[in-house]
Write an enzyme that holds these catalytic residues in place. Structure first.
Site, short mmCIF file in Angstrom:
data_model
loop_
_atom_site.label_atom_id
_atom_site.label_comp_id
_atom_site.label_asym_id
_atom_site.label_seq_id
_atom_site.Cartn_x
_atom_site.Cartn_y
_atom_site.Cartn_z
CG ASP A 150 -2.35 -0.42 0.90
OD1 ASP A 150 -2.65 -0.59 -0.30
OD2 ASP A 150 -3.15 -0.59 1.83
CE LYS A 159 -5.15 2.21 0.36
NZ LYS A 159 -5.94 1.49 1.37
#
Length: 363
Positions: free
Chosen positions: A188, A191
């Site tokens: 991730d 992000k």
């Protein structure tokens, strides 16, 4: 509570097991914090288990007679038992320590080459793993780590740990499991390029905001790093789905790398069981059922193994059903793993047939 070692012949229904019990070849018989029943005691004898550690009250007037079941009837809830244990306190402390360093290291990955940073992150993750005895114990500890309102850092650590669990259950090599954990840690990282007010928004995202969120796998933060290609692919592919309806590229089946498929399972499981600003975490059983009902979306071998071994960990665990009845998980349904057989004082529920019911809470 204190623990006491008893011969299996001296066990009585109502006593609480203090430590998980395994066969000689490492197969789980009963997990810690299980309340003994006549059937469980017979099972222990069948597997020739000689001694078991049980929980006893601290009050001296009640610990002299091990046959007095009054010592064992004041049973805390499932989560209270874990959260009060020394194991969990040490695990929690180590997780907090890891999280502090992980935040800085993950942000450094954006502006630095990554050389040495990955080793730092692996070292931090391994310090958490050292606090767990086995994959089931690790999941049990993690299930109580639900106070973090964090959609990037704590989540990334959780996904790495769940990847370790899945990789271990799939009998992957040590090197592959390490690569898989790194993929979980970094999946991730895109992000960090998304505005925090969108990531942390407590209400439903607008269509435009959701479109921005969906761009996070496409950020090429890892493209220039000296990393295994499977790690880079996991960052790009962890929202791809095996039916071809994922994003960003609509890949299908074997077009998706195995490690990306495993990270996707860990990602979804942690996201659905964790607390979020817009809802409380969900009991593992409904989450596993949701994933099993949508099994066409995920890598089939990894998903089956993860659900089977996770549900297996809750055999003999007391649960509350959605109708309010309290019972015990006694048997898996091989064709519908997330809907086991539960027995209460008055009724046997086959949840693979009683679809109007579900397991609401672990007690």
């Amino acid at each position: 509570m204190k623990t006491k070692k008893l011969f299996t012949a001296n066990l009585r229904p109502g006593m609480i097991v203090a430590e998980s019990v395994y066969t000689y070849n490492g197969r789980l018989i009963i997990q810690e914090n299980t309340e003994l029943t006549p059937d469980i005691i017979s099972k222990l004898k069948h597997y020739a288990i000689k001694t078991v550690y049980i929980l006893v009250n601290d009050s001296p007037e009640k610990t002299e007679n091990t046959n007095n079941n009054d010592n064992y009837n004041q049973k805390p809830t499932y989560f209270e038992r874990i959260e009060q244990s020394e194991d969990f306190k040490k695990f929690h402390s180590q997780f907090d320590s890891c999280l502090t360093g992980f935040k800085k290291t993950l942000n450094d990955m954006i502006i630095k080459s990554g050389d040495g940073l990955v080793d730092e992150m692996i070292s931090e993750i391994e310090s958490i793993l050292e606090r767990s005895r086995n994959p089931l114990h690790l999941l049990e500890m993690m299930q109580c780590m639900r106070g973090y309102d964090d959609l990037t850092y704590a989540h990334s650590i959780n996904v790495a740990l769940i990847c370790n669990v899945i990789g271990t259950w799939m009998n992957l090599s040590h090197d592959d499991i390490e690569t898989l954990m790194i993929a979980g840690m970094l999946h991730d990282i895109g992000k960090l390029r998304i505005p925090p007010e969108i990531i942390q928004k407590p209400s439903k995202l607008t269509d435009n905001e959701y479109a921005i969120i969906k761009k996070h796998p496409e950020y090429e933060i890892l493209s220039t790093k000296n990393l295994n290609s499977k790690i880079k692919l996991a960052a790009l592919q962890h929202h791809e789905r095996y039916d071809g309806k994922g994003y960003p590229n609509g890949l299908k089946g074997n077009e998706i790398d195995l490690f990306s498929g495993i990270v996707a399972i860990a990602d979804v499981y942690d996201a659905m069981t964790a607390d979020r600003v817009y809802r409380k975490g969900i009991c593992p059983f409904p989450v596993l059922e949701h994933m099993e009902l949508q099994k066409e979306l995920y890598e089939p071998g990894a998903l089956y193994k993860f659900i089977e071994r996770t549900v297996e960990a809750y055999i003999n665990t007391e649960v509350k059903l959605s109708n309010g009845d309290v019972g015990r998980v006694v048997l898996l349904n091989k064709n519908f793993l997330s809907r086991p057989i539960v027995i209460s004082d008055t009724k046997t529920y086959d949840l693979s047939k009683d679809f109007h019911l579900h397991i609401d809470t672990l007690l």
